[in-house]
Design a protein around this motif. Structure first.
Motif, PDB file in Angstrom:
ATOM      1  N   MET A  26      -1.775   6.688  -5.256  1.00  0.00           N
ATOM      2  CA  MET A  26      -0.692   7.923  -4.517  1.00  0.00           C
ATOM      3  C   MET A  26      -0.812   8.398  -3.493  1.00  0.00           C
ATOM      4  O   MET A  26      -1.731   8.253  -2.353  1.00  0.00           O
ATOM      5  CB  MET A  26      -0.360   8.890  -5.447  1.00  0.00           C
ATOM      6  CG  MET A  26      -1.832  10.112  -5.070  1.00  0.00           C
ATOM      7  SD  MET A  26      -1.894  11.152  -6.303  1.00  0.00           S
ATOM      8  CE  MET A  26      -0.869  12.759  -5.610  1.00  0.00           C
ATOM      9  N   THR A  27       0.512   9.163  -2.589  1.00  0.00           N
ATOM     10  CA  THR A  27       0.387   8.971  -0.997  1.00  0.00           C
ATOM     11  C   THR A  27       1.597  10.076  -0.966  1.00  0.00           C
ATOM     12  O   THR A  27       2.504   9.990  -1.124  1.00  0.00           O
ATOM     13  CB  THR A  27       1.031   8.022  -0.146  1.00  0.00           C
ATOM     14  OG1 THR A  27      -0.379   6.533  -0.027  1.00  0.00           O
ATOM     15  CG2 THR A  27       0.767   8.230   1.526  1.00  0.00           C
ATOM     16  N   GLY A  68      -8.870   0.786   1.753  1.00  0.00           N
ATOM     17  CA  GLY A  68      -9.741   2.258   1.857  1.00  0.00           C
ATOM     18  C   GLY A  68     -10.384   2.480   3.274  1.00  0.00           C
ATOM     19  O   GLY A  68      -9.697   2.075   4.409  1.00  0.00           O
ATOM     20  N   TRP A 121      -8.958  -1.176  -1.402  1.00  0.00           N
ATOM     21  CA  TRP A 121      -8.591  -0.928  -2.246  1.00  0.00           C
ATOM     22  C   TRP A 121      -8.070  -1.078  -3.636  1.00  0.00           C
ATOM     23  O   TRP A 121      -6.224  -1.498  -3.426  1.00  0.00           O
ATOM     24  CB  TRP A 121      -8.037   0.608  -2.177  1.00  0.00           C
ATOM     25  CG  TRP A 121      -8.390   1.428  -3.555  1.00  0.00           C
ATOM     26  CD1 TRP A 121      -8.324   1.734  -4.486  1.00  0.00           C
ATOM     27  CD2 TRP A 121      -9.269   2.553  -3.951  1.00  0.00           C
ATOM     28  NE1 TRP A 121      -8.046   2.765  -5.414  1.00  0.00           N
ATOM     29  CE2 TRP A 121      -9.003   3.617  -5.151  1.00  0.00           C
ATOM     30  CE3 TRP A 121     -11.233   2.890  -3.059  1.00  0.00           C
ATOM     31  CZ2 TRP A 121     -10.156   4.451  -5.278  1.00  0.00           C
ATOM     32  CZ3 TRP A 121     -11.613   3.672  -3.738  1.00  0.00           C
ATOM     33  CH2 TRP A 121     -11.149   3.999  -4.417  1.00  0.00           C
ATOM     34  N   VAL A 174      -9.811   8.664  -0.773  1.00  0.00           N
ATOM     35  CA  VAL A 174      -9.041   9.397  -0.042  1.00  0.00           C
ATOM     36  C   VAL A 174      -8.969   8.802   1.172  1.00  0.00           C
ATOM     37  O   VAL A 174      -9.679   8.512   2.101  1.00  0.00           O
ATOM     38  CB  VAL A 174      -9.550  11.051  -0.220  1.00  0.00           C
ATOM     39  CG1 VAL A 174      -8.221  11.822   0.866  1.00  0.00           C
ATOM     40  CG2 VAL A 174      -9.675  11.800  -1.622  1.00  0.00           C
ATOM     41  N   LEU A 175      -7.801   8.131   1.410  1.00  0.00           N
ATOM     42  CA  LEU A 175      -7.993   7.659   2.670  1.00  0.00           C
ATOM     43  C   LEU A 175      -6.500   8.778   3.375  1.00  0.00           C
ATOM     44  O   LEU A 175      -5.397   8.757   3.002  1.00  0.00           O
ATOM     45  CB  LEU A 175      -7.629   6.524   2.810  1.00  0.00           C
ATOM     46  CG  LEU A 175      -7.277   5.780   4.546  1.00  0.00           C
ATOM     47  CD1 LEU A 175      -8.116   5.397   4.874  1.00  0.00           C
ATOM     48  CD2 LEU A 175      -6.567   4.207   4.004  1.00  0.00           C
ATOM     49  N   LYS A 204     -18.682   5.782  -7.845  1.00  0.00           N
ATOM     50  CA  LYS A 204     -17.683   6.503  -7.870  1.00  0.00           C
ATOM     51  C   LYS A 204     -16.386   6.129  -8.517  1.00  0.00           C
ATOM     52  O   LYS A 204     -15.889   4.973  -8.831  1.00  0.00           O
ATOM     53  CB  LYS A 204     -17.283   5.791  -6.189  1.00  0.00           C
ATOM     54  CG  LYS A 204     -15.557   5.690  -5.482  1.00  0.00           C
ATOM     55  CD  LYS A 204     -15.954   5.520  -3.866  1.00  0.00           C
ATOM     56  CE  LYS A 204     -15.197   5.538  -3.107  1.00  0.00           C
ATOM     57  NZ  LYS A 204     -14.516   5.661  -1.946  1.00  0.00           N
ATOM     58  N   GLY A 250      -3.320   9.473   1.535  1.00  0.00           N
ATOM     59  CA  GLY A 250      -3.616   8.050   0.426  1.00  0.00           C
ATOM     60  C   GLY A 250      -4.518   8.517  -0.789  1.00  0.00           C
ATOM     61  O   GLY A 250      -5.285   8.545  -0.248  1.00  0.00           O
ATOM     62  N   ILE A 251      -4.125   8.370  -2.347  1.00  0.00           N
ATOM     63  CA  ILE A 251      -5.630   8.422  -2.972  1.00  0.00           C
ATOM     64  C   ILE A 251      -5.725   7.775  -4.118  1.00  0.00           C
ATOM     65  O   ILE A 251      -4.133   7.762  -4.902  1.00  0.00           O
ATOM     66  CB  ILE A 251      -5.141  10.226  -3.802  1.00  0.00           C
ATOM     67  CG1 ILE A 251      -4.961  11.521  -2.429  1.00  0.00           C
ATOM     68  CG2 ILE A 251      -6.456  10.242  -4.499  1.00  0.00           C
ATOM     69  CD1 ILE A 251      -4.493  12.894  -2.932  1.00  0.00           C
ATOM     70  N   GLY A 252      -6.405   6.769  -4.756  1.00  0.00           N
ATOM     71  CA  GLY A 252      -7.047   6.242  -5.588  1.00  0.00           C
ATOM     72  C   GLY A 252      -7.375   6.845  -7.043  1.00  0.00           C
ATOM     73  O   GLY A 252      -8.651   7.126  -6.297  1.00  0.00           O
ATOM     74  N   ALA A 264      -2.531  -4.709  -1.490  1.00  0.00           N
ATOM     75  CA  ALA A 264      -3.061  -4.051   0.217  1.00  0.00           C
ATOM     76  C   ALA A 264      -3.385  -3.406   0.292  1.00  0.00           C
ATOM     77  O   ALA A 264      -3.149  -2.640   1.591  1.00  0.00           O
ATOM     78  CB  ALA A 264      -2.510  -5.408   1.145  1.00  0.00           C
ATOM     79  N   GLY A 265      -4.500  -2.677  -0.656  1.00  0.00           N
ATOM     80  CA  GLY A 265      -4.223  -0.814  -1.119  1.00  0.00           C
ATOM     81  C   GLY A 265      -5.519  -0.782  -0.034  1.00  0.00           C
ATOM     82  O   GLY A 265      -6.675  -1.697   0.374  1.00  0.00           O
ATOM     83  N   GLN A 320      -1.384  -2.401  -6.042  1.00  0.00           N
ATOM     84  CA  GLN A 320      -0.957  -2.640  -4.391  1.00  0.00           C
ATOM     85  C   GLN A 320      -1.732  -3.755  -4.135  1.00  0.00           C
ATOM     86  O   GLN A 320      -2.510  -4.536  -4.890  1.00  0.00           O
ATOM     87  CB  GLN A 320      -1.767  -1.192  -3.609  1.00  0.00           C
ATOM     88  CG  GLN A 320      -1.649  -0.178  -4.097  1.00  0.00           C
ATOM     89  CD  GLN A 320      -2.166   0.499  -3.258  1.00  0.00           C
ATOM     90  OE1 GLN A 320      -1.540   1.507  -2.185  1.00  0.00           O
ATOM     91  NE2 GLN A 320      -3.563   1.090  -3.330  1.00  0.00           N
ATOM     92  N   SER A 346       1.189  -1.020  -0.089  1.00  0.00           N
ATOM     93  CA  SER A 346      -0.156  -0.389  -0.205  1.00  0.00           C
ATOM     94  C   SER A 346       0.857   1.230   0.172  1.00  0.00           C
ATOM     95  O   SER A 346       2.046   1.301   0.450  1.00  0.00           O
ATOM     96  CB  SER A 346      -0.835  -0.142   1.442  1.00  0.00           C
ATOM     97  OG  SER A 346      -0.790   1.501   1.852  1.00  0.00           O
ATOM     98  N   THR A 347       0.414   2.673  -1.074  1.00  0.00           N
ATOM     99  CA  THR A 347       1.602   2.993  -0.824  1.00  0.00           C
ATOM    100  C   THR A 347       1.303   4.155   0.545  1.00  0.00           C
ATOM    101  O   THR A 347       2.351   4.928   1.076  1.00  0.00           O
ATOM    102  CB  THR A 347       0.932   3.953  -1.573  1.00  0.00           C
ATOM    103  OG1 THR A 347      -0.309   5.149  -1.887  1.00  0.00           O
ATOM    104  CG2 THR A 347       1.392   3.683  -3.217  1.00  0.00           C
ATOM    105  N   ASN A 348       0.251   4.142   1.087  1.00  0.00           N
ATOM    106  CA  ASN A 348      -0.024   4.257   2.773  1.00  0.00           C
ATOM    107  C   ASN A 348       1.536   3.915   3.057  1.00  0.00           C
ATOM    108  O   ASN A 348       2.004   4.871   4.180  1.00  0.00           O
ATOM    109  CB  ASN A 348      -0.977   4.983   3.034  1.00  0.00           C
ATOM    110  CG  ASN A 348      -1.927   5.955   3.023  1.00  0.00           C
ATOM    111  OD1 ASN A 348      -1.804   5.971   1.930  1.00  0.00           O
ATOM    112  ND2 ASN A 348      -3.400   6.251   3.597  1.00  0.00           N
TER     113      ASN A 348
HETATM  114  C1  BTN Z   1     -11.474   5.034   0.234  1.00  0.00           C
HETATM  115  O1  BTN Z   1     -12.474   4.111   0.658  1.00  0.00           O
HETATM  116  O2  BTN Z   1     -12.517   5.315  -0.691  1.00  0.00           O
HETATM  117  C2  BTN Z   1     -10.511   5.213   0.109  1.00  0.00           C
HETATM  118  C3  BTN Z   1      -9.637   4.741  -0.675  1.00  0.00           C
HETATM  119  C4  BTN Z   1      -7.943   4.887  -1.028  1.00  0.00           C
HETATM  120  C5  BTN Z   1      -6.971   4.224  -1.805  1.00  0.00           C
HETATM  121  C6  BTN Z   1      -5.672   4.932  -2.072  1.00  0.00           C
HETATM  122  S1  BTN Z   1      -4.712   4.476  -3.363  1.00  0.00           S
HETATM  123  C7  BTN Z   1      -3.590   5.374  -2.369  1.00  0.00           C
HETATM  124  C8  BTN Z   1      -3.307   5.015  -1.047  1.00  0.00           C
HETATM  125  N1  BTN Z   1      -2.893   3.527  -0.557  1.00  0.00           N
HETATM  126  C9  BTN Z   1      -3.919   3.003  -0.170  1.00  0.00           C
HETATM  127  O3  BTN Z   1      -3.790   1.831   0.954  1.00  0.00           O
HETATM  128  N2  BTN Z   1      -5.396   4.162  -0.216  1.00  0.00           N
HETATM  129  C10 BTN Z   1      -4.882   5.149  -1.059  1.00  0.00           C
END
Ligand code: BTN
Length: 265
Positions: A79-80, A63, A69, A131-132, A127, A148-150, A60-61, A58, A32-34
């Motif tokens: 991105m983070t 959300g 995610w 943003v996280l 959607k 963190g933004i996807g 293990a992205g 990612q 995960s970028t975060n």
């Molecule tokens: C949401 O649940 O709407 C937030 C999603 C955020 C996803 C981004 S992708 C880049 C960054 N790294 C992560 O693991 N999550 C955020």
């Protein structure tokens, strides 16, 4: 998905960024970028304020609210941005990031998106981006906020899991022209730098007014859940530091913090 990997020079050449994006890292796969950003903060401390990490995929992205995610390799902006601040600015960073996404997709892909409280970016009922904002301690009271933004860019309907296909979209689906992921990433850096530059000053309404101008939430009915309790009412205003102001059906008004409240209904 056959997009060429993002490269630092293509993302940053010619941009004059003050804080966000003063150093950019492009990696292939990560969990995960975060999480990657948190590890780099642990190694380097506040010296990496303003760094931005982009990944192609990612494993293990993360959300909001513990959700996943997922995005195919090369399909998205993942991105983070690392923002080190001595104060609790998480709520204003959430607003700043959401406004930046809205502006970036308009500029780069001519897609008009709308914000849905607290930080979802929608096109119609679907959607487009999320943003996280998480944080990790540095020293004393100072924290590194991991923004963190996807942004879904190149996906077609078949790329989304069946349960998401009616609720998710991408710039490629919404745009009437080919989507250039590099252009979207450059606009993300530009707009995030601009809006993060406006997070100072709890009383400053610029950010909340910008958020409201990109959402249709004022006057709308809303259901919210906080600490397992459900609230129903009508949206009245947005305070940049305190959250959403709602006129409750049962009488009285309440503020809802984006970090501890989720939408219900
Ligand atoms: C949401 O649940 O709407 C937030 C999603 C955020 C996803 C981004 S992708 C880049 C960054 N790294 C992560 O693991 N999550 C955020």
């Amino acid at each position: 998905m056959s997009a060429a990997p993002l490269q630092v020079a293509a993302l940053t050449d010619g941009l004059s960024l003050r804080r966000v994006g003063r150093h950019v890292v492009c990696i292939g796969d990560c969990d995960s970028t975060n999480l990657e950003a948190a590890r780099r903060v642990a190694e380097a401390g506040r010296g990496i304020d303003g760094w931005v990490i982009f990944a192609e995929r990612q494993t293990a992205g993360r959300g909001r609210l513990g959700r996943r995610w997922d995005a195919p390799r090369g399909s998205s902006i993942l991105m983070t941005a690392i923002i080190c601040e001595p104060t609790a600015v998480a709520q204003r960073l959430v607003l700043a990031a959401a406004v930046a996404v809205c502006d970036a997709v308009q500029d780069a892909a001519h897609v008009t998106a709308a914000l849905r409280w607290p930080n979802d970016v929608y096109v119609g009922p679907r959607k487009l981006a999320g943003v996280l904002v998480e944080s990790t301690p540095i020293a004393g009271t100072e924290r590194a906020f991991l923004v963190g933004i996807g942004v879904n860019c190149l996906q077609h309907a078949a790329h989304f899991a069946p349960e998401l296909s009616a609720r998710a979209t991408s710039l490629e689906i919404e745009s009437h022209e080919p989507v250039d992921r590099v252009a979207v990433a450059r606009q993300m850096l530009t707009r995030l730098d601009e809006w993060v530059g406006r997070i100072d000053g709890a009383a400053d309404k610029t950010l909340s007014e910008a958020w409201l101008a990109r959402s249709g939430e004022i006057g709308q009915r809303i259901e919210l859940v906080r600490d397992g309790v459900q609230f129903r009412g009508t949206v009245v205003d947005l305070d940049p530091s305190e959250g959403l102001l709602v006129q409750l059906d049962g009488g009285g008004r309440a503020l809802f913090d984006p970090l501890t409240t989720r939408r219900g209904g």
